[in-house]
Each structure stands twice: as structure tokens, then as C-alpha cells.
Motif scaffolding. Structure first.
Motif, PDB file in Angstrom:
ATOM      1  N   ARG A  41       0.832  -1.212   0.000  1.00 24.13           N
ATOM      2  CA  ARG A  41       0.000   0.000   0.000  1.00 24.13           C
ATOM      3  C   ARG A  41       0.868   1.265   0.000  1.00 24.13           C
ATOM      4  O   ARG A  41       0.505   2.280  -0.603  1.00 24.13           O
ATOM      5  N   ALA A  42       2.021   1.191   0.658  1.00 24.19           N
ATOM      6  CA  ALA A  42       2.910   2.351   0.724  1.00 24.19           C
ATOM      7  C   ALA A  42       3.619   2.608  -0.601  1.00 24.19           C
ATOM      8  O   ALA A  42       4.170   3.681  -0.819  1.00 24.19           O
ATOM      9  N   GLY A  43       3.627   1.619  -1.476  1.00 20.92           N
ATOM     10  CA  GLY A  43       4.275   1.766  -2.769  1.00 20.92           C
ATOM     11  C   GLY A  43       5.669   1.168  -2.773  1.00 20.92           C
ATOM     12  O   GLY A  43       6.424   1.343  -1.816  1.00 20.92           O
ATOM     13  N   VAL A  44       6.016   0.460  -3.831  1.00 21.07           N
ATOM     14  CA  VAL A  44       7.309  -0.203  -3.924  1.00 21.07           C
ATOM     15  C   VAL A  44       7.768  -0.176  -5.372  1.00 21.07           C
ATOM     16  O   VAL A  44       6.956  -0.280  -6.304  1.00 21.07           O
ATOM     17  N   ASP A  45       9.065   0.006  -5.561  1.00 20.84           N
ATOM     18  CA  ASP A  45       9.617   0.003  -6.914  1.00 20.84           C
ATOM     19  C   ASP A  45       9.952  -1.411  -7.386  1.00 20.84           C
ATOM     20  O   ASP A  45       9.616  -1.793  -8.501  1.00 20.84           O
ATOM     21  N   VAL A  46      10.648  -2.183  -6.545  1.00 24.41           N
ATOM     22  CA  VAL A  46      11.061  -3.533  -6.921  1.00 24.41           C
ATOM     23  C   VAL A  46      10.507  -4.517  -5.904  1.00 24.41           C
ATOM     24  O   VAL A  46      10.779  -4.406  -4.707  1.00 24.41           O
ATOM     25  N   LEU A  47       9.749  -5.484  -6.389  1.00 23.40           N
ATOM     26  CA  LEU A  47       9.156  -6.501  -5.536  1.00 23.40           C
ATOM     27  C   LEU A  47       9.856  -7.824  -5.794  1.00 23.40           C
ATOM     28  O   LEU A  47       9.895  -8.299  -6.936  1.00 23.40           O
ATOM     29  N   VAL A  48      10.442  -8.412  -4.749  1.00 19.46           N
ATOM     30  CA  VAL A  48      11.069  -9.732  -4.838  1.00 19.46           C
ATOM     31  C   VAL A  48      10.103 -10.715  -4.187  1.00 19.46           C
ATOM     32  O   VAL A  48       9.812 -10.591  -2.984  1.00 19.46           O
ATOM     33  N   ALA A  49       9.601 -11.677  -4.935  1.00 17.34           N
ATOM     34  CA  ALA A  49       8.475 -12.465  -4.434  1.00 17.34           C
ATOM     35  C   ALA A  49       8.572 -13.933  -4.797  1.00 17.34           C
ATOM     36  O   ALA A  49       9.101 -14.301  -5.846  1.00 17.34           O
ATOM     37  N   CYS A  50       8.031 -14.769  -3.904  1.00 13.64           N
ATOM     38  CA  CYS A  50       7.733 -16.155  -4.231  1.00 13.64           C
ATOM     39  C   CYS A  50       6.339 -16.190  -4.865  1.00 13.64           C
ATOM     40  O   CYS A  50       5.451 -15.428  -4.470  1.00 13.64           O
ATOM     41  N   PRO A  51       6.127 -17.056  -5.845  1.00 17.29           N
ATOM     42  CA  PRO A  51       4.897 -16.982  -6.639  1.00 17.29           C
ATOM     43  C   PRO A  51       3.606 -17.144  -5.828  1.00 17.29           C
ATOM     44  O   PRO A  51       2.630 -16.432  -6.076  1.00 17.29           O
ATOM     45  N   GLY A  52       3.575 -18.074  -4.866  1.00 15.78           N
ATOM     46  CA  GLY A  52       2.326 -18.380  -4.190  1.00 15.78           C
ATOM     47  C   GLY A  52       1.749 -17.228  -3.408  1.00 15.78           C
ATOM     48  O   GLY A  52       0.573 -16.870  -3.574  1.00 15.78           O
ATOM     49  N   ARG A  53       2.551 -16.634  -2.518  1.00 11.38           N
ATOM     50  CA  ARG A  53       2.040 -15.528  -1.706  1.00 11.38           C
ATOM     51  C   ARG A  53       1.712 -14.311  -2.564  1.00 11.38           C
ATOM     52  O   ARG A  53       0.747 -13.596  -2.298  1.00 11.38           O
ATOM     53  N   LEU A  54       2.512 -14.063  -3.600  1.00 15.30           N
ATOM     54  CA  LEU A  54       2.199 -12.949  -4.481  1.00 15.30           C
ATOM     55  C   LEU A  54       0.855 -13.176  -5.164  1.00 15.30           C
ATOM     56  O   LEU A  54       0.057 -12.239  -5.311  1.00 15.30           O
ATOM     57  N   ALA A  55       0.584 -14.410  -5.591  1.00 16.43           N
ATOM     58  CA  ALA A  55      -0.703 -14.708  -6.216  1.00 16.43           C
ATOM     59  C   ALA A  55      -1.853 -14.403  -5.268  1.00 16.43           C
ATOM     60  O   ALA A  55      -2.915 -13.931  -5.691  1.00 16.43           O
ATOM     61  N   ASP A  56      -1.662 -14.656  -3.982  1.00 19.46           N
ATOM     62  CA  ASP A  56      -2.689 -14.307  -2.996  1.00 19.46           C
ATOM     63  C   ASP A  56      -2.965 -12.812  -2.983  1.00 19.46           C
ATOM     64  O   ASP A  56      -4.116 -12.370  -2.988  1.00 19.46           O
ATOM     65  N   HIS A  57      -1.884 -12.028  -2.927  1.00 14.79           N
ATOM     66  CA  HIS A  57      -2.052 -10.578  -2.856  1.00 14.79           C
ATOM     67  C   HIS A  57      -2.687 -10.025  -4.136  1.00 14.79           C
ATOM     68  O   HIS A  57      -3.448  -9.057  -4.092  1.00 14.79           O
ATOM     69  N   VAL A  58      -2.361 -10.647  -5.261  1.00 11.92           N
ATOM     70  CA  VAL A  58      -2.988 -10.223  -6.517  1.00 11.92           C
ATOM     71  C   VAL A  58      -4.479 -10.549  -6.486  1.00 11.92           C
ATOM     72  O   VAL A  58      -5.323  -9.729  -6.863  1.00 11.92           O
ATOM     73  N   GLU A  59      -4.809 -11.728  -6.017  1.00  9.42           N
ATOM     74  CA  GLU A  59      -6.211 -12.151  -5.992  1.00  9.42           C
ATOM     75  C   GLU A  59      -7.055 -11.298  -5.055  1.00  9.42           C
ATOM     76  O   GLU A  59      -8.224 -11.013  -5.333  1.00  9.42           O
ATOM     77  N   THR A  60      -6.467 -10.885  -3.937  1.00 10.66           N
ATOM     78  CA  THR A  60      -7.214 -10.064  -2.984  1.00 10.66           C
ATOM     79  C   THR A  60      -7.196  -8.586  -3.348  1.00 10.66           C
ATOM     80  O   THR A  60      -7.804  -7.765  -2.641  1.00 10.66           O
ATOM     81  N   GLY A  61      -6.494  -8.227  -4.409  1.00 13.10           N
ATOM     82  CA  GLY A  61      -6.473  -6.852  -4.857  1.00 13.10           C
ATOM     83  C   GLY A  61      -5.433  -5.980  -4.188  1.00 13.10           C
ATOM     84  O   GLY A  61      -5.376  -4.765  -4.450  1.00 13.10           O
ATOM     85  N   HIS A  62      -4.584  -6.547  -3.347  1.00  9.93           N
ATOM     86  CA  HIS A  62      -3.548  -5.757  -2.683  1.00  9.93           C
ATOM     87  C   HIS A  62      -2.357  -5.482  -3.596  1.00  9.93           C
ATOM     88  O   HIS A  62      -1.548  -4.593  -3.310  1.00  9.93           O
ATOM     89  N   ALA A  63      -2.228  -6.269  -4.651  1.00  4.36           N
ATOM     90  CA  ALA A  63      -1.138  -6.060  -5.614  1.00  4.36           C
ATOM     91  C   ALA A  63      -1.691  -6.139  -7.025  1.00  4.36           C
ATOM     92  O   ALA A  63      -2.553  -6.969  -7.329  1.00  4.36           O
ATOM     93  N   ARG A  64      -1.205  -5.265  -7.883  1.00  7.38           N
ATOM     94  CA  ARG A  64      -1.526  -5.314  -9.305  1.00  7.38           C
ATOM     95  C   ARG A  64      -0.214  -5.304 -10.070  1.00  7.38           C
ATOM     96  O   ARG A  64       0.751  -4.630  -9.669  1.00  7.38           O
ATOM     97  N   LEU A  65      -0.157  -6.038 -11.174  1.00  5.54           N
ATOM     98  CA  LEU A  65       1.085  -6.182 -11.929  1.00  5.54           C
ATOM     99  C   LEU A  65       1.053  -5.461 -13.258  1.00  5.54           C
ATOM    100  O   LEU A  65       1.926  -5.664 -14.103  1.00  5.54           O
ATOM    101  N   ASP A  66       0.075  -4.582 -13.444  1.00  4.88           N
ATOM    102  CA  ASP A  66      -0.070  -3.913 -14.737  1.00  4.88           C
ATOM    103  C   ASP A  66       0.915  -2.774 -14.943  1.00  4.88           C
ATOM    104  O   ASP A  66       1.020  -2.232 -16.044  1.00  4.88           O
ATOM    105  N   ALA A  67       1.660  -2.400 -13.895  1.00  5.42           N
ATOM    106  CA  ALA A  67       2.660  -1.338 -14.039  1.00  5.42           C
ATOM    107  C   ALA A  67       4.079  -1.881 -14.063  1.00  5.42           C
ATOM    108  O   ALA A  67       5.044  -1.115 -14.037  1.00  5.42           O
ATOM    109  N   VAL A  68       4.241  -3.205 -14.099  1.00  4.37           N
ATOM    110  CA  VAL A  68       5.570  -3.813 -14.080  1.00  4.37           C
ATOM    111  C   VAL A  68       6.290  -3.549 -15.398  1.00  4.37           C
ATOM    112  O   VAL A  68       5.829  -3.951 -16.466  1.00  4.37           O
ATOM    113  N   GLU A  69       7.410  -2.862 -15.303  1.00  2.00           N
ATOM    114  CA  GLU A  69       8.208  -2.561 -16.487  1.00  2.00           C
ATOM    115  C   GLU A  69       9.209  -3.672 -16.801  1.00  2.00           C
ATOM    116  O   GLU A  69       9.525  -3.934 -17.959  1.00  2.00           O
ATOM    117  N   ILE A  70       9.734  -4.314 -15.766  1.00  2.00           N
ATOM    118  CA  ILE A  70      10.757  -5.356 -15.934  1.00  2.00           C
ATOM    119  C   ILE A  70      10.393  -6.528 -15.035  1.00  2.00           C
ATOM    120  O   ILE A  70      10.105  -6.348 -13.845  1.00  2.00           O
TER     121      ILE A  70
END
Length: 483
Positions: A136-165
Motif C-alpha cells: 500500500r505504501a508503494g514499492v519500486d522492486v518486488l522480490v516475491a515467491c509466486p504463491g504468496r504474491l498470487a494471494d495478494h494479486v487475488e485479494t487486490g492488494h497487488a496489481r502487476l499492470d505497471a511492471v516494467e521489468i
């Protein structure tokens, strides 16, 4: 956990990072940490990555892949200077294990800070709320394991549409662990025109699918497959009686310096660590039955020198770097040759030398011979008993033993993760195979979950018999070559 950063003191040529296009702000941080010349995979991939090309890099662990993609990601983000947005990272680095995520972030954080960029890690086994707050505070680079990140995407806490790299590190390991379906779903949510960097030791079928689907006209750079033996690594097979196995291990691990000892099973790692501690060796365990906090503390104790031996399953065979591991011991020979090479790769890293020892009993002779043949290594085989002079050649230095009482089995569901429970993780992809730490998707195979009592991590056998005991002794542990 802050495992030691890779140290680089050699290079294949006279190139500097500045020659490759790395900005001065990053060069100053690199120089301060002793990284002054690029390794081959960095020299090969950085020009194309900095130019915005998709890159497929192949190289064994310890070859310098982390700096190769970290420097490219940070340099490109700093050049565009887009505003930070809540829940929408600008770069995504996907990795298979929690330890690797933490290690990459520890390498990247001081570099990112020099460019006023913000990084954070996302993985299971820990509370989700701090991660949600960080997103929520904003992050430039996210280092993630796939499973937990998928949770945050599904719950709307993370969106990947602004990922440049997007970076996929240890892609073949993610395939081995069954992560690829989740990885594909995540990559489908990143912009089609974004840059993608994929690093893998091999191009097995699953990884090849990712390359063909998500990379556009990638530049391929191959620098030492992970299946290539390292020239600076000496391999020895010690033919021992079964009843001498522990005594030989004590002689090897009681020497000054750091030793990683591998077992086939979690129970074997736990038992062997307890026996080494009882014999006077400063040993800690690392396996999937430990809660995340215990794993972090034990790895930190090993990295800091409080413990001189790390007894681990294959959870430590890839993606974990600790400086100056001079000796790797296969207490249990692995089942297949890839595991042998990955385990052995914990030593002889970043240009250093190292020794690999495999213990072999009479009944293991055929399998060990086949193992070394398939691994492509020439090992010196010696039949010996405890006290043999060769043990001091393989692990030189004064032995120091401070025997401790044999730790008692925990006997509590809070201390270890029970096999067969809903927390046990084997393969990703089904609700019975994923770790349920407040998440349907988190998949950390054989990495365990959280034992909790009263809202706090319960003490584990490893914590009582491992790092805490060594701290209480306040006994310095000698190291090979310093830090």
C-alpha cells in the motif's frame, strides 16, 4: 536474515561496471562492498539488459547472476523515474524460495537506496499484514515467491499492470518445485511489452515453455551451466563403516571454518544436528519442518559464525550464499547427480576454492560410483576410519569440541511441522500440496510453515540446541579466509 553478500575479487577481463553502463551511484556502492569487476555472466548480459532487450541467461549458482539482473533492473528504473504507486510495483523478481528472496533483497537494498528506490519481499510463512502495508505504501522492486504474491494479486492488494521489468531467477528450480502454472498466471498479468530477464541453469521443457511464451527475441548468454563441475572444487569419497559415520562427521565439522552437511530427509537433518551438538560441534539445522523464524535465525547463526556447521536438506542446495564455505559434506549421498552438483555448489563460489566430501558405506558403493559418473566429476576414493590423517587434510585446523547435553525431542506440534498435516508442502498446484499460512496459493515445497504458541513462534529444538547455545558459550568460531 542477512546472509553474506557474494564477494568478487577476480574477473575474466579488464572491463569495469562503468564500462558496461552502470551509473556512478551504483558503482560507488559496489566498490564499498568489494565488488569492483564484473564476472563473465554480468559482462555478457548487462549491455543487452540495459538496452532493454529480453535476456535468457544460463549459468550455475555462484556465477554472479544476482548482480547481473539487479544492476540492470535498478539502472533502468532510475532512468525512467516513474512515480511510485500503491500496490503497483515497477519491477518484479520471482524466485522459488524464501531464503533466496531475502538474500536478493539484502544485496539489492543498498544499491536501491543509492537511487532512492524502494524494495520489499513477499513470501509465505510470515504474516501477510506487513506485506499488505508495504504494498500500500508503494514499492519500486518486488522480490516475491509466486504463491504468496498470487494471494495478494487475488485479494487486490497487488496489481502487476505497471511492471516494467520482470525477472525469473532459478527458473528451472521453480519448474522442479511445480511453480510454473502460478508463474504463468502472474506473468500474464504483466504488460505484454515489458522487459523480461530469465535466468536458469538448464532449459528443461517447463522453462522452455516460459521462454517461448513470454520472452520476445531474447538474447541468449550461457556462462557455465549449473551442471558443469567447478575446476576449483576438489571431490573426495570417504568409504567408511556405518558405525564410524558420526565420528568422521564430527572430525570434519569440528574444524575451523564453515561446513554445510547435507542429508536426504528432514528427520535426518534434525537428528544429525542434535548429535553433532551433543558431540561438541556448533551445529544448526535447516529443513522444511522448521518455522520460518527458526530457519532465518539458524541461517543467520551460520552466516555470523556462531555455528560452524549447517546440517540441511536440499532446501539449502540452491539459492543460498554464505561467504567462505570451504567444505560441503554429503552425509547422505543424494539420489541423483543434479542434486549432487547443486549441493556441492555451496562451496567454491565466486572464484574461491572448495572441497566436497561424500560419505559412502559398503552398501552405497554402486550408487555413489554412478552418481559421480553422471555428475562428470573425478573423485578420490579413500577407505578410512576416524582419526585418519586425511580428515585433517580435508578440514585443516585445530578441532574445538564443547559437548552439550543431547537435546530432547520436542514432542510438540508447535516445534515442527508434521508430515501429512495441512501445512506440509510437497508440490505446488493443489490445495493439499500448498502451504496454508493464510494463503491458498503459497507454495514453498518442503519449507515448512509456522509453529505458533500464544501468537509468537514457538521455540524449536534447533533454537535450543543450536544458535542460542553457541551464543551462550560466547566461543569464537574460526573461519576460512575471513569475510
Amino acid at each position: 536474515m542477512a546472509a553474506s553478500r557474494p564477494r568478487q575479487t577476480t574477473s575474466s577481463d579488464s572491463l569495469t561496471f562503468a564500462d558496461l553502463g552502470v551509473p556512478d551511484a551504483l558503482n560507488r556502492v559496489l566498490a564499498a562492498t568489494g565488488v569492483d569487476r564484473p564476472f563473465p555472466i554480468q559482462a555478457a548480459t548487462l549491455p543487452d539488459a540495459l538496452a532493454g532487450r529480453d535476456v535468457l541467461g544460463r549459468g550455475r549458482t555462484g556465477s554472479g547472476k544476482t548482480y547481473a539482473f539487479v544492476l540492470a533492473v535498478l539502472t533502468r528504473l532510475a532512468a525512467t523515474a516513474a512515480p511510485r504507486q500503491a500496490g503497483r510495483p515497477r519491477a518484479l523478481i520471482l524466485v522459488p524460495t524464501r531464503e533466496l528472496a531475502t538474500q536478493i533483497d539484502s544485496v539489492m537494498a543498498p544499491l536501491a537506496q543509492a537511487l532512492s528506490l524502494r524494495t520489499m519481499t513477499i513470501f509465505g510463512g510470515v504474516g501477510a499484514r506487513p506485506q499488505v502495508a508495504g504494498l500500500r505504501a508503494g514499492v519500486d522492486v518486488l522480490v516475491a515467491c509466486p504463491g504468496r504474491l498470487a494471494d495478494h494479486v487475488e485479494t487486490g492488494h497487488a496489481r502487476l499492470d505497471a511492471v516494467e521489468i520482470t525477472v525469473l531467477d532459478e527458473a528451472d528450480h521453480m519448474a522442479d518445485l511445480g511453480f510454473l502454472p502460478t508463474v504463468r498466471r502472474l506473468l500474464d498479468q504483466t504488460p505484454r511489452g515489458g522487459q523480461r530477464l530469465l535466468f536458469s541453469a538448464t532449459l528443461d521443457a517447463g522453462v522452455d515453455v516460459l521462454v517461448r511464451r513470454f520472452l520476445t527475441d531474447p538474447v541468449v548468454h550461457s556462462v557455465d551451466s549449473t551442471l558443469s563441475p567447478v575446476a576449483a572444487m576438489a571431490h573426495h569419497v570417504l568409504h567408511v563403516h556405518a558405525e564410524d559415520r558420526l565420528a568422521v562427521l564430527v572430525e570434519l565439522t569440528a574444524a575451523p571454518g564453515r561446513t554445510v552437511v547435507f542429508t536426504r530427509t528432514k528427520r535426518g537433518a534434525k537428528t544429525l544436528a542434535r548429535r553433532l551438538v551433543a558431540a561438541g560441534v556448533a551445529a544448526v539445522e535447516l529443513h522444511g519442518n522448521l518455522a520460518q523464524g527458526a530457519r532465518t535465525r539458524n541461517l543467520q547463526a551460520f552466516s555470523d559464525g556462531q555455528a560452524q556447521a549447517l546440517v540441511a536438506t536440499d532446501i539449502a542446495a540452491r539459492g543460498i550464499h554464505v561467504d567462505d564455505v570451504a567444505l560441503v559434506v554429503h552425509a547422505d549421498p543424494p539420489v541423483e547427480h543434479k542434486a549432487y552438483l547443486h549441493r556441492s555448489g555451496r562451496t567454491a563460489r565466486a572464484g574461491a576454492a572448495g572441497t566436497v566430501v561424500t560419505l559412502m558405506t559398503d552398501g552405497q558403493v554402486p550408487e555413489v560410483r554412478e552418481l559421480t559418473r553422471k555428475a562428470g566429476v573425478t573423485a578420490t576414493t579413500t577407505r578410512l576410519r576416524p582419526g585418519d590423517a586425511l580428515l585433517r587434510e580435508l578440514a585443516p585446523g585445530e578441532r574445538t569440541l564443547v559437548p552439550q547435553p543431547m537435546p530432547q525431542p520436542a514432542g510438540s506440534r508447535h516445534e515442527t511441522q508434521r508430515a501429512g498435516s495441512r501445512h506440509e508442502t510437497q508440490r505446488a498446484g493443489s490445495r493439499h500440496e500448498t502451504q496454508r499460512t493464510g494463503s491458498r496459493h503459497e507454495t514453498q515445497p518442503a519449507h515448512g510453515g509456522r509453529g505458533r504458541r500464544g501468537g509468537k513462534p514457538a521455540p524449536t529444538t534447533s533454537e535450543r540446541s543450536g544458535a542460542a547455545a553457541f551464543s551462550a558459550r560466547a566461543r569464537p568460531v574460526a573461519r576460512h579466509g575471513g569475510r
